[in-house]
Structures are given as C-alpha cells and as structure tokens.
Design an enzyme around this catalytic site. Structure first.
Site, PDB file in Angstrom:
ATOM      1  CB  THR A  96      42.175  24.745  64.028  1.00  0.00           C
ATOM      2  OG1 THR A  96      42.938  23.563  63.936  1.00  0.00           O
ATOM      3  CG2 THR A  96      42.967  25.717  63.005  1.00  0.00           C
ATOM      4  CG  ASP A 138      46.117  27.444  66.091  1.00  0.00           C
ATOM      5  OD1 ASP A 138      45.587  27.154  65.056  1.00  0.00           O
ATOM      6  OD2 ASP A 138      45.978  26.912  67.142  1.00  0.00           O
ATOM      7  CE  LYS A 177      46.480  24.067  63.564  1.00  0.00           C
ATOM      8  NZ  LYS A 177      45.756  24.456  64.772  1.00  0.00           N
ATOM      9  CB  SER A 204      43.731  27.849  69.059  1.00  0.00           C
ATOM     10  OG  SER A 204      42.458  27.530  68.468  1.00  0.00           O
TER      11      SER A 204
END
Lengths: 259, 216, 278
Positions: A30, A46, A62, A198
């Site tokens: 991430t 992301d 997220k 990511s």
C-alpha cells in the site's frame, strides 16, 4: 479463559525461525500519505489490493471514515485496518452522543493506540489518522504496536519510501489546500508507479476547518483500461447443437408472487 | 517455556524502536531533559523529528528510549496516575512519579523494552531531580543521567565535563556537546536536539538543528 | 433514642420509611457501650488514650494492648467491638502499605482516614454484611503536620482537635472542650499526655465500681521523631499521678453533678448494658 490466547506465539515464532519454510505473513502492499495545509489536513491512498503476487482488487478503498470529519488511511493487514477503524469509529460515535460534543482526533488516536498496544502488534494495522475538530486540524500516524507520531506530513505502507521521497522534496510550510492536494496525490503516484505493492488510482480526502469533509474517490485515475479494439462476444449460434431431447412437462402450477 | 529459551527482544523485532540518545541534568535552578529525534524501523527512519521528551505532570517530564509503543503506553499510564494523584493528594514529587514508572517497568519487565529517565522540578524545595529507570526496572537517583544506544559513546565525556550547580547556559552547552557526540557516533541517533528546561519560572522548550550542533 | 424497627432493622441496606438505617444505629449502640477512647491533636503531634476495664483479675497487667499502629506515623484507637477494630486496622495497614509501595512515600493521614471511612461506609450497603461496631480515632503526623480524625459506623469521617468515643464520651468531650478553651495558644504533646489521662479518669467516674488500666500512645514530630509509639513508663506514671491529683479536686467541685449524672446511665445492670464490651 475467554479471548484470544497467544500462549504459543513465541514458541511458534521461534520454531518458525529455526526451520526453512517460514510461513509467509500476509502483508498487503500500500501507499498512504497525510499532509497538513494552512487550514486543514488531507489524506490520500492508492487503490491496489494484493494477495501475494496477485492483484485482488484494482479499485479498493483504503480511506476509512471514523467520524464525519475524522478519516483514516490504512496500511498493513486489510482486515485489521477495516475492523479496528470500524470499532473505534463506532465507539467514537457513542462517545460523541454521550458527551454532546464533536469527536476529537486525539480521542480516536488514544483509542486506536490503546487497542493496538493491547494486542502487541498482532493486529497489523498501520494507520494515518487525520481530521478537524473543535481544536483545529490534526494529523497522526499509528503503528501496529501502538506507537504514535505527530507531524506535518506522514507516509506509510510498502510505498512509503517512494512517497516520503516526494514529500521530503516538495513539502513546505503553509501549503494551500490545492498545493497540498497536489503534493499528496503526487506522493501516492510515486507509490503507484515505483512500488509493486501499490497501484491503480488515487483516493483523497480533504478535511478543512469549518467545512464538511470532502471524500474524493478516484481523484486521479492514471490507469484506466483501454477500451478493447474488438468485441469478444460470441455470435448467437456459435455453439453447434449436437443432440436435442424433448421433455414433457409433467405438472404446471401458478404461484402468486405479488404478496 | 517448553524448555526452549527465547530471546524476547529479538522476537519483538519489526516494531518501532527509539535507538536513542537521551539525558537529563540537574543544575542550579532546576533540571534539563534532552534527546535526539530519530525513530527507526529496522534501517528505515520512521520519524526524523520525533519528540522523545514527554510530559507526565506540569513539571515532571521523562525521556523515553527503547520501544516507542511501550514507552508511550507507560508514560500515558503514569500521566493518568499522576492526574488522579493530584486531585486526591496534591502535586506529586518527582520521586513519586519515578516510583510509579518503576512499578510499571518492574512488574511488566518481561513484556517491556523501556529505558526511561524521569526528571522533575519541585516547586517547594526549588530543586531539580533525576531518576534513571533502565531495562530491568531498577531505579537510580543521579545528579545527571544518560541512556539509550548513543549514551555508550558519551560516558567519558559526561563524566569529565559535568559539574554540579552549573548555570542554565552552561548546562545547555554541556548537553548540546554531549548529545552532539552521541548523535555523531551512534547510527540510531540523529535529527534535531530537543531540550526541555524545568525551573521555578516554568517549562521552556529548546530545539537545535544539525547546523547548530554539528560543528561546535 | 432508637424507636422500634418494625422489620426495617433486620437488614442492612434497607431504609426505614423515615430514612434511617437501623443496623447502623445499632452499631452506634455497640460503640456507646464500649470503653472510652480519646485523641488529642497538638501543634506538633497527637496523643491517644484509652480506658481498659479489667474484666477479670486473671488478666496479665500491661499485656492486653488496645491502641494500634497502622503505619509508622499513624496510630489508631477505637471503642466498641474490639475484633471489628482489629480487622479495620488490618485493612488500614494494607492501604498504607499499598500507598507506600506505589508512591514511595508514607500515606498522608487524611488519605488514610478517607480510605478507611470509605471501607466502613461500604459495610452499610450490603445485605451480606453488618456495619462496623466501632468508632475509630485515627491520627498521626505527615508532611503537612499533625492530624486527628474519627470514623463512625456510618462511614462518617470528621477531623477533630480532640475526639472522644465510648461509654464516657459525654464527660470526656466536655473536658476536651474546656481544655481547648483554656489553652488557646496550643498544647504541647507532653502536656496532652497528662490531659488525656485526666480526661479518661474523669470519664471513668460514672463507671467507678470497675477497675481499669490506662494506655497512652503518642506521635510527635519533636518527641518521637514522627513515629507512633507508646509513651515511656515514667511519663505514663506521671500522667496517672496528675490525673488522680486533678480528679480529687474535680470530685470535690462536682459532687452534686455526680448524683444527677448517675440517673442518665443507671448503675443497676440494664438489659442491653453489657452487650458490647469485654
């Protein structure tokens, strides 16, 4: 005794360290960042979700809402960030109802760190907590073991090094909202392009003093799939009929489904 | 544990640690706490402007070293204890604060990696006090204390240059020099030097950037 | 004083319709029948004294100690059910020890008295327990000077200059009031020992037919280095001598009152007269 037992944790970890086939931990790649600006705070993330080498979801979210104006970006174990964020969000709302006050970012922070510390890092949540409350804009980072940091900008996750490189070169004091949005999304893009864990899009959330939080889902979409040159739909009748069987209907009954 | 001896500190790796240089020094008018500002996760600097000087009461502060999570949790609990203490019995002494730190660190020694220096100014006696609480949870009252990974490099310097009853400026200079050397030789220490001065007149924060302390 | 309970007196934690807790009032009765205890607060310390009725000629003199030490700097004396008092002092010792363990400093007298009173109060709330049948006088020295408190069966806790409880409390209180009226510029602990002895002797006047032994302790910054101790033998003798001396004068002066006061508490053993003590 009720609850989770970690009695054998250290033994297992020790045995795992002795053997060659160590079970792999589910670490989700991430990139998340948080940036303060002159009148508020921004967090960004992301949208790639991975399971080992597989991209599990190309456009996951997220950024979590813990209170209307307190948001949280999560890295680490996806299930844990979601669960801990919902738990604290729920308790924050109850607390706010009980006290008749807007929830504070420091309350969210304290609840998160105490919960995570209690679980000694077994809850793999790495979070950037941000928001505005009656005391102003705030930005914090929380690690899975329960430690917290204060700062003007933060980055977390596997892409945090790429993102931090951008933040360290371009950050300055007293950013405007627009400058901060650009800086945050640039930092996330550094993760998207340079970190394998990511990818896909940039989600953003702007929290400005005296305004509602602005959740900008897919603020930047630099990975739109090209439309296909041709249609890959099969024409009717493509499949050859080899054999036909006729079955007589034995009984027919009408059923009223209006009720 | 099933006859298998395990190094706890080794197993806990992966968490954020304060490989640190911290110190606290008593002087004529009170006491000064000092620290670098580096927080590491393995070889990565997770925070280069960390504040390792933490308030537990108006004029009782602590320097934290070891695990960031552990020391923050302990400091939070002590802060709570002292708040309750104040409402019931009045302002606590530095000794009392250090004692609460000690009982937490000692009783949970198997689960904590925390090396803490407690320093405070007592308004009644107008004296500064320093207590060092290293890993096992023992307690040591000292005129000055140094701790953290960087402290190993400055035992000699501090021993040679510390003088009792220095002025504030002398003490600040002494600490700047000491922490500068600790930061220079210890890879896990770095960033800025933060100081907190506790005297009769109140609490004062000072900050020194690398250009201020690197070429003293 | 107490009316018939009509069923409201059988259980703790139940109010009577006019808002009384009879169990607590019965506990006070037990105290009122107990041996007299007094405490005197001076500028530099406190003094405790207690009357010990000699209930049997077989008892060894000076071997049945009543006044207790809760912490090095805090003493305690009580009237009523003695075992209740011993149990409460044990609890007080635990509190003092916990405090010292956590904060590495002796517990302030006010804090200890407060914790003990909260404990006593809890025993008025539950069905499964009865209130403490004692009034405890707690006192000592801490960083803020000398302190004296009295905790009653209800959990009430007040700070006093002079405190008295037990059978002879009325006479004792009257004497203490007179004492503080006389010496407005403050009493020394050494004088307070003598006065405490005198107060106990006067309070015993209504109970003359029974012999008693006198026990005195003190806690003073100047005399005992801040520790709670029994007074030395010579000072005790001196105090008893002084008390007896004063008593002769008192008897001559107040001989009329004596007849009057003997109505209040009849010498002929009434039904509940011996319930509580010894």
């Amino acid at each position: 005794m009720a609850g989770l037992s970690f009695d054998n944790y250290q033994r297992n970890a020790f045995l795992a360290s002795q053997s060659h086939n160590t079970p792999k931990a589910t670490s989700t790649g991430t990139t998340i960042v948080g940036v303060k600006f002159n009148n508020g705070v921004i967090i960004a993330a992301d949208t790639r979700s991975t399971q080992g080498p597989i991209v599990a979801d190309k456009n996951c979210a997220k950024l979590h809402r813990m209170a209307p104006r307190i948001w949280c970006a999560g890295a680490g174990t996806a299930a844990d960030t979601e669960a801990v964020t919902q738990l604290v969000g729920s308790n924050l709302e109850l607390h706010s109802l009980y006290t008749h006050r807007e929830p504070r970012v420091v309350s969210a922070l304290q609840m998160l760190k105490q919960h995570l510390f209690k679980y000694q890092g077994h809850i793999g949540a790495y979070l950037i907590v941000a928001g505005v409350d009656p005391t102003g804009p705030h930005l914090f980072a929380v690690q899975a073991h329960g430690s917290t940091d204060v700062g003007f900008y933060h980055s977390l996750g596997s892409g945090s090094l790429a993102a931090m490189a951008v933040l360290e070169t371009n950050w300055k004091q007293d950013l405007t909202k627009e400058e901060a949005m650009k800086l945050a999304s640039d930092a996330i893009q550094a993760g998207i392009w340079n970190d394998l864990g990511s990818g896909s899009n940039v989600d953003l959330c702007v929290m400005e003093v005296g305004k509602d939080a602005e959740y900008l889902r897919n603020y930047i979409t630099p990975n739109v799939r090209e439309p296909k040159q041709q249609s890959y739909k099969f024409k009717r009748g493509t499949t050859a009929v080899l054999r036909e069987v006729e079955i007589e209907v034995y009984q027919e009954q009408e059923i009223d489904i209006s009720a | 544990m099933n006859g298998i001896q395990v190094d706890i500190n080794h197993l806990k790796k992966g968490e954020v640690s304060l490989g640190t240089s911290i110190m606290a020094v008593t002087f004529k008018d009170g006491v000064i706490l000092g620290a670098d500002s580096r927080t590491t996760m393995g070889s990565y600097i997770a925070n280069r402007v960390t504040d390792k000087l933490t308030r537990v009461h108006d004029k009782i502060w602590c320097c934290r070293s070891g695990s960031a999570a552990d020391t923050q949790a302990v400091a939070d609990i002590v802060q709570y204890h002292l708040e309750v203490y104040t409402s019931q019995y009045g302002i606590p002494s530095t000794r009392t604060a250090a004692s609460v730190f000690q009982s937490l660190c000692y009783e949970n020694k198997d689960f904590l990696s925390a090396g803490i220096i407690v320093a405070g100014f007592d308004d009644k006696s107008e004296k500064g006090e320093v207590y060092s609480i290293p890993l096992g949870g023992s307690i040591h009252k000292q005129p000055y204390a140094i701790a953290g990974s960087g402290s190993a490099f400055i035992y000699g310097y501090c021993d040679k240059n510390y003088k009792p009853d220095m002025t504030k400026d002398e003490t600040v200079e002494f600490m700047k020099h000491s922490l500068s050397q600790a930061i220079k030789w210890d890879g896990s220490s770095g960033g800025v030097i933060r100081l907190v001065v506790l005297t009769k007149s109140g609490v004062e924060r000072l900050i020194f950037y690398p250009e201020d302390y690197e070429n003293l | 004083m107490t009316s018939i309970g009509t069923g409201y007196d059988l259980s703790n934690s139940v109010f009577s319709p006019d808002g009384r807790n009879f169990q607590v009032e019965y506990a006070v009765k037990a105290v009122e029948n107990g041996a007299t205890s007094v405490g005197i607060k001076c500028d530099d310390g406190v003094v405790f004294a207690v009357e010990k009725i000699i209930s049997s000629k077989l008892l060894v003199p000076k071997r049945n100690v009543k006044i207790q030490t809760i912490d090095r700097h805090i003493g305690c004396v009580y009237s009523g059910l003695i075992p209740d008092g011993r149990y409460l002092v044990n609890r007080g010792r635990e509190e003092a020890s916990n405090f010292k363990k956590l904060y590495t400093k002796p517990i302030p007298v006010s804090a200890l008295a407060d914790r003990i009173s909260q404990y006593v109060q809890a025993y008025t709330l539950y069905n499964s327990v009865r209130p403490f049948g004692i009034s405890a006088i707690i006192g000592g020295i801490d960083e803020d000077g000398s302190h004296l408190y009295m905790v009653e069966p209800s959990g009430t806790c007040w700070g006093y200059k002079g405190a008295a409880t037990g059978k002879g409390r009325q006479a004792a209180k009257a004497e203490l009031e007179k004492l503080f009226d006389r010496s407005t510029d403050g009493l020394s602990v050494k004088d307070a020992i003598k006065e405490a002895a005198r107060v106990i002797y006067i309070a015993h006047e209504d109970n003359k037919e029974k012999d008693f032994e006198l026990e005195i302790s003190w806690c003073s910054a100047t005399e005992t280095n801040g520790l709670h101790k029994f007074v030395p033998e010579n000072l005790l003798e001196e105090a008893i001598e002084y008390a007896k001396e004063q008593l002769e004068g008192y008897e001559e002066g107040d001989s009329d009152d004596e007849a009057a006061s003997s109505d209040e508490e009849p010498a002929t053993g009434d039904a509940d007269g011996d319930v509580a003590m010894e």
